[in-house]
Scaffold this motif. Sequence first.
Motif, PDB file in Angstrom:
ATOM      1  N   UNK A  73      -1.599   6.344  -4.991  1.00 29.63           N
ATOM      2  CA  UNK A  73      -0.920   7.209  -4.020  1.00 29.63           C
ATOM      3  C   UNK A  73      -1.186   8.679  -4.318  1.00 29.63           C
ATOM      4  N   UNK A  74      -1.015   9.071  -5.577  1.00 31.00           N
ATOM      5  CA  UNK A  74      -1.234  10.469  -5.933  1.00 31.00           C
ATOM      6  C   UNK A  74      -2.705  10.855  -5.807  1.00 31.00           C
ATOM      7  N   UNK A 101       4.293  12.033   4.508  1.00 34.31           N
ATOM      8  CA  UNK A 101       3.538  11.822   3.269  1.00 34.31           C
ATOM      9  C   UNK A 101       4.387  11.066   2.259  1.00 34.31           C
ATOM     10  N   UNK A 102       5.670  11.399   2.158  1.00 35.65           N
ATOM     11  CA  UNK A 102       6.547  10.782   1.157  1.00 35.65           C
ATOM     12  C   UNK A 102       6.726   9.282   1.377  1.00 35.65           C
ATOM     13  N   UNK A 103       6.564   8.825   2.607  1.00 37.81           N
ATOM     14  CA  UNK A 103       6.812   7.417   2.923  1.00 37.81           C
ATOM     15  C   UNK A 103       5.849   6.463   2.234  1.00 37.81           C
ATOM     16  N   UNK A 104       4.755   6.966   1.692  1.00 35.58           N
ATOM     17  CA  UNK A 104       3.821   6.116   0.955  1.00 35.58           C
ATOM     18  C   UNK A 104       4.114   6.022  -0.527  1.00 35.58           C
ATOM     19  N   UNK A 105       5.155   6.694  -0.986  1.00 32.96           N
ATOM     20  CA  UNK A 105       5.455   6.747  -2.420  1.00 32.96           C
ATOM     21  C   UNK A 105       5.961   5.406  -2.949  1.00 32.96           C
ATOM     22  N   UNK A 106       5.394   4.941  -4.074  1.00 30.98           N
ATOM     23  CA  UNK A 106       5.808   3.663  -4.667  1.00 30.98           C
ATOM     24  C   UNK A 106       7.264   3.602  -5.121  1.00 30.98           C
ATOM     25  N   UNK A 107       7.933   4.726  -5.311  1.00 25.99           N
ATOM     26  CA  UNK A 107       9.336   4.690  -5.755  1.00 25.99           C
ATOM     27  C   UNK A 107      10.220   4.001  -4.722  1.00 25.99           C
ATOM     28  N   UNK A 108       9.795   4.016  -3.462  1.00 23.44           N
ATOM     29  CA  UNK A 108      10.595   3.433  -2.389  1.00 23.44           C
ATOM     30  C   UNK A 108      10.618   1.908  -2.454  1.00 23.44           C
ATOM     31  N   UNK A 109       9.647   1.301  -3.144  1.00 20.30           N
ATOM     32  CA  UNK A 109       9.611  -0.157  -3.287  1.00 20.30           C
ATOM     33  C   UNK A 109      10.848  -0.697  -3.992  1.00 20.30           C
ATOM     34  N   UNK A 110      11.429   0.110  -4.870  1.00 23.75           N
ATOM     35  CA  UNK A 110      12.584  -0.327  -5.654  1.00 23.75           C
ATOM     36  C   UNK A 110      13.819   0.498  -5.307  1.00 23.75           C
ATOM     37  N   UNK A 111      13.974   0.802  -4.015  1.00 22.49           N
ATOM     38  CA  UNK A 111      15.133   1.528  -3.492  1.00 22.49           C
ATOM     39  C   UNK A 111      15.321   2.910  -4.096  1.00 22.49           C
ATOM     40  N   UNK A 112      14.222   3.548  -4.514  1.00 24.55           N
ATOM     41  CA  UNK A 112      14.293   4.923  -4.988  1.00 24.55           C
ATOM     42  C   UNK A 112      14.509   5.870  -3.827  1.00 24.55           C
ATOM     43  N   UNK A 113      14.797   7.103  -4.161  1.00 23.62           N
ATOM     44  CA  UNK A 113      15.037   8.147  -3.160  1.00 23.62           C
ATOM     45  C   UNK A 113      14.112   9.323  -3.434  1.00 23.62           C
ATOM     46  N   UNK A 114      13.722   9.991  -2.354  1.00 22.17           N
ATOM     47  CA  UNK A 114      12.928  11.202  -2.470  1.00 22.17           C
ATOM     48  C   UNK A 114      13.644  12.306  -1.693  1.00 22.17           C
TER      49      UNK A 114
END
Length: 115
Positions: free
Chosen positions: A33-34, A92-105
């Motif tokens: 992603x990065x 852009x943020x919607x592709x971040x892997x943190x969202x897979x585990x209910x993370x927040x940005x």
Amino acid sequence: MEKFLYLFRGGDMPESKRSPEAMQAHMQEWMTWMGGLMAKGNNVEGEPLHSTGMQVNGSGKMVIDGPFMEGKEMVGGYLLVDAKDMAEAVEISKGCPILEFDGKIEIRAISRTGM
């Protein structure tokens, strides 16, 4: 282009899924992603943060250990991103892997005019 700050909260992989292979695969998702952000000219810089730190509070400048919030709300890292506007920064943020585990940005524009 404007600069935006992404603050990453939560998104820890559940214990039940933390095999070395799963952790490596998840880390590869972050690198992919990065890498995509850098290739498109969006990535400026970012780093993970330690889970401990200090706070300085109020006019008395009292110094205490911190942060004191639930793990899922703790800021775990940041990324500075170039985007044309807030809408693109959000997309852009919607592709971040943190969202897979209910993370927040949390996404904040960097002000060039001060507060």
